[in-house]
Design a protein around this motif. Structure first.
Motif: not given
Lengths: 500, 411
Positions: B184-200
């Protein structure tokens, strides 16, 4: 597959325990006549047998009724799911307003007025009167008090008298607030409560620049309005309506809203009053009964009416509103909308008069023209009646001192509805509020006796009526009420959905 | 919308080790070089898209220092390089420029881990799970598959940086707590334009230490899809086959709210969950008022669902009323609500405004009946696992007139 039956505590005959709830017979005449409510505002309509089964630990597990009781936190199963996190969340939602300080700040810039209304809530001074305006030094101190509140959204409302007669002071205060807000960064809404008789281009220019809203009084069609609101020229209605049109032309349709004062005369013509609001294309109407303040009590023998008469009027008016909303007119009754929010959502409307702990002082502060601070508009009206017991202090004192005053302590000590005699066991208390100021005004006791309380009679009457409509009203009635809940059009609420 | 698989076979040569490669055209290579990847990458991570014609015209391209070459057609002529190269795809549509693929020596299978421009991309975290839902479409496996974490961290580097939706799923992704937080931290740093949806399933969030961990990451476009199958513990715990799960998920939801996370509630519609669906909507609104979206989802007839057919199957026509009551309850109270995975012919016209085309492109199927249907371009269709046994008696093609009633109703 797991077998849950083995986890039940076999030695305990009672498979569930009760959580705090209240109940009330609604006298609807149908089977499910009892309203059950939880502390946090969940509710169910049940019949006598169900209430008996519930209290004798006789409800059969796994039935629909049993699951309803569990899911709404009327009961819980020891050793199994712990509902306290959900109940805590519900408390937090319903009392969310406690997290912030006063948001509504009323500046009484002058007591002067051109009207001589018999019921005037605030008393008044003649047009040319002196010594009835808020001084510059006090106004400046009031702005300091405003920003001492931690509320992120603040409403600055100018009241009178007729505040436009002291427009220069209004202008000054708005400018100070706007300047301070460059640093403070609050969400600020300005409102001027006015007859609109003294509007000028200059005032409208200033209102446009600062996105100031206008709140006016419109009591109904011309004969009624003019009878309620006498002026020397007998044209109060005409001048107010002209003002409404002018504000709308300059600032947009929604820049002005209106409130109704209901005199004894008004109670005979609900439809005419509502039609007037439709003709003036307002989207909400406020049908509030006369307050026991200002001049109203002195002339009570002529103007006051028993709350039962108001309730009969309200029911007629609401029926008519429900009817015309189904014809495609959007006109909501604002107090009904507030009660609907209290009933149908986990939140509180936050409306000052429907809070517990009471909203006086905690939600609103009044800076009077004489430099004294009051916990509510009503409390300062008592002053004009000759009571000075409810002032918090002077505007020169810091907010912490005003809110820590003896008067605030007394108000809050009698301002928690859940702990008041007559309220603590009332099933409607989750949706109601405490109004120690009104009880002080009417009964000379901030706690008061519920049997003689018109606040209680009014809210019980309205809440019971609304619960009745929500339970028994047809789909179209539900749709109108739900459209008011979120200010959606009737057509957008195509089906009422689950009634809960 | 045609179903596009996520894997196909190629002929693969000179591959000595497993690789994750970013497919890139020559034009992109010249214009952007390594910047075509969102994160850090080397030339060896690139797989040059090289049709025969380009190679034959400019044979020196084979000396480019890339990780390998992809010939998107049968090979013509000799391939004069010892570097890895792929050719002759079984399905030429599956791998396209911009995609990230995984290949392993001795295996002709090429898996697409990232598809350019798709909103169905997924970081698959694990096959493990702490629940055993009766209708699970991907039955959990009790294995140590931590290697997914490294693969996903690498995959993030090689994705496009464009604005797209990216899913994170499993199994139960929170079982690899540190790995998930790192991702999640890497998504924020590297893919700031992508919205992330986690299924849990949200159960592990009952541990309050997640609050600080998620608050520290503070991803601005991160949301959580958490399933809730009943308004009471007995029914929910039965569906997920885990005693105590209801209590854990509820506490987890409150902890997520404390961490200011964006939360969606997901309900799979079946014989067990539909009878109290309106009551569940009521429960969500009253107890979880911070929920931003409620998704009511048709069942995917694969995995454990097939085994539990008798307990789960209900014809969607038979829960229309329950669905409608729940949807309007939420909508009228301002809670955004959607219906997923139900074809338009199975829901009344007045609910069509809530229906979404929710099925991921790589497993979306339209059956024969759909081919002449006027609504096909607006419909969710079916999962690729769809069978006759799971087909409603209401499946039918909508005429142009019938569909226009849906369209009018949606306004």
């Amino acid at each position: 597959m797991w077998d849950f039956a083995v986890t039940l505590i076999a030695t305990d005959a009672k498979h569930y325990r009760l959580l705090p709830f209240r109940f009330m017979r609604m006298n609807t005449g149908h089977d499910r006549d009892i309203l059950l409510t939880s502390d946090t505002g969940e509710y169910m309509h049940v019949n006598d047998a169900q209430l008996r089964a519930l209290s004798y630990f006789d409800v059969q597990a796994s039935t629909h009724f049993y699951k309803d009781l569990l899911a709404r936190h009327f009961i819980y199963e020891p050793g199994r799911h712990d509902p306290f996190p959900e109940m805590a969340a519900q408390y937090r939602s319903r009392k969310d307003f406690l997290f912030q300080g006063p948001a509504l700040h009323l500046f009484v810039v002058t007591l002067r007025c051109n009207h001589t209304c018999q019921y005037c809530q605030v008393s008044r001074a003649p047009l040319g009167g002196s010594g009835h305006d808020l001084s510059e030094a006090d106004a400046q101190a009031a702005v300091d008090r405003l920003f001492e509140s931690n509320a992120p959204a603040l409403t600055v409302e100018f009241q009178g008298g007729e505040p436009l007669l002291a427009f220069e002071r209004v202008r000054q205060i708005v400018e100070w607030v706007v300047d301070r807000n460059v640093v403070e960064q609050r969400d600020i809404q300005f409102v001027i409560t006015t007859t609109l008789h003294h509007l000028t281009e200059e005032i409208l220019d200033f209102a446009e620049q600062n996105r100031i809203q206008f709140s006016t009084s419109l009591d109904g069609p011309a004969p009624l309005h003019n009878a309620n609101r006498p002026t020397p020229s007998r044209d109060s209605y005409e001048r107010t309506v002209k003002g409404i049109q002018w504000v709308r032309e300059r600032l947009g349709h929604d820049a002005v809203s209106a409130l109704t004062t209901l005199t004894s005369r008004s109670l005979e013509q609900p439809e005419a009053i509502i039609d007037e609001y439709v003709n003036q294309s307002f989207s909400s109407i406020s049908l509030r009964p006369l307050s026991p303040y200002g001049f109203a009590t002195k002339s009570a023998h002529r103007l006051d009416y028993p709350i039962e008469r108001y309730l009969a009027f309200y029911k007629k008016a609401l029926a008519y509103l429900l009817h015309i909303n189904q014809q495609g007119v959007y006109l909501s009754e604002s107090y009904t909308s507030l009660l609907l929010k209290n009933i149908l959502t986990p939140f509180s409307s936050g409306y000052v008069d429907l809070r517990s702990p009471a909203g006086a002082g905690t939600a609103a502060l009044v800076y009077n023209y004489d430099g004294y601070v009051y916990p509510s508009d009503e409390a300062r009206m008592l002053l004009e009646m000759g009571e000075d017991g409810l002032r918090l202090g002077t505007v020169q004192q810091p907010l912490s001192e005003l809110l820590g005053s003896t008067v605030m302590n007394a108000l809050l000590a009698s301002g928690v509805a859940e702990a008041l005699p007559g309220c603590s066991d009332c099933a409607l208390v989750p949706y109601c509020g405490a109004d120690p100021v009104e009880h002080y005004a009417r009964q000379a006791d901030p706690i008061g006796h519920r049997v003689f309380s018109s606040f209680c009679k009014k809210n019980m009457g309205l809440l019971k009526h609304i619960f009745g409509l929500l339970c028994d009203g047809d789909d179209n009635v539900q749709r109108v009420l739900l459209s008011w809940l979120n200010r959606r059009s009737y057509n957008d609420v195509r089906f009422p959905g689950y009634r809960g | 919308m045609a179903m596009l698989r996520k894997d196909t076979h190629f002929e693969i040569h000179h591959l000595n080790e497993p690789k994750l490669l970013k497919v890139i055209t020559l034009d992109e290579f010249i214009e952007q070089g390594l910047a075509v990847c969102a994160g850090s990458a080397e030339f060896g991570d690139l797989l040059l898209w090289l049709p025969n014609e380009e190679r034959l015209r400019s044979p020196h391209l084979l000396s480019l220092p890339v990780g390998g070459f992809l010939i998107p057609e049968p090979l013509i002529g000799d391939f004069d390089s010892m570097r890895p190269h792929l050719h002759s795809p079984k399905d030429a549509d599956v791998v396209q420029p911009g995609d990230v693929i995984a290949i392993t020596p001795g295996n002709a299978m090429v898996r697409v881990l990232y598809r350019r421009g798709s909103d169905s991309n997924l970081l698959f975290m694990t096959d493990r799970c702490n629940s055993l839902c009766l209708m699970c479409s991907q039955p959990p496996k009790d294995i140590d598959d931590r290697w997914h974490i490294e693969e996903n961290l690498r995959l993030i580097d090689l994705m496009d940086s464009d604005e797209e939706n990216l899913g994170i799923s499993g199994g139960e992704p929170t079982l690899y707590r540190d790995g998930l937080l790192e991702i999640l931290a890497k998504c924020k740093a590297v893919l700031p334009q992508k919205s992330i949806h986690v299924l849990s399933n949200g159960r592990l969030f009952q541990d309050p230490s997640w609050i600080a961990a998620l608050s520290a990451i503070s991803h601005p476009q991160l949301s959580w899809g958490i399933p809730l199958y009943a308004d009471n513990a007995e029914d929910h715990d039965h569906v997920v086959q885990a005693p105590g799960a209801f209590s854990e998920t509820l506490q987890g939801l409150y902890n997520l709210a404390r961490a200011n996370q964006i939360i969606e509630i997901r309900v799979v519609l079946n014989r067990l969950t539909t009878p109290r669906l309106p009551e569940l909507a009521h429960y969500v609104f009253r107890n979880l008022p911070f929920v931003r979206h409620v998704a009511l989802m048709g069942i995917e007839s694969t995995g454990l669902a097939r085994k539990n057919y008798e307990e789960l199957w209900i014809d969607p026509l038979d829960y229309q009323e329950s669905l409608s009551q729940a949807v309007y309850f939420l909508f009228n109270r301002g809670v955004p609500v959607s219906i997923y995975n139900l074809p338009l012919c199975l829901i009344p016209a007045h609910l069509s405004r809530f229906a979404r085309q929710s099925i991921s492109d790589w497993k979306n199927l339209f059956i024969d009946t759909c081919q002449q249907c006027a609504a096909v371009k607006h419909c969710s269709g079916f999962f690729k696992s769809h069978t006759d046994r799971w087909q409603s008696r209401g499946v039918q093609l909508l005429s142009t007139e019938a569909f226009s009633a849906y369209a009018r109703s949606a306004q």
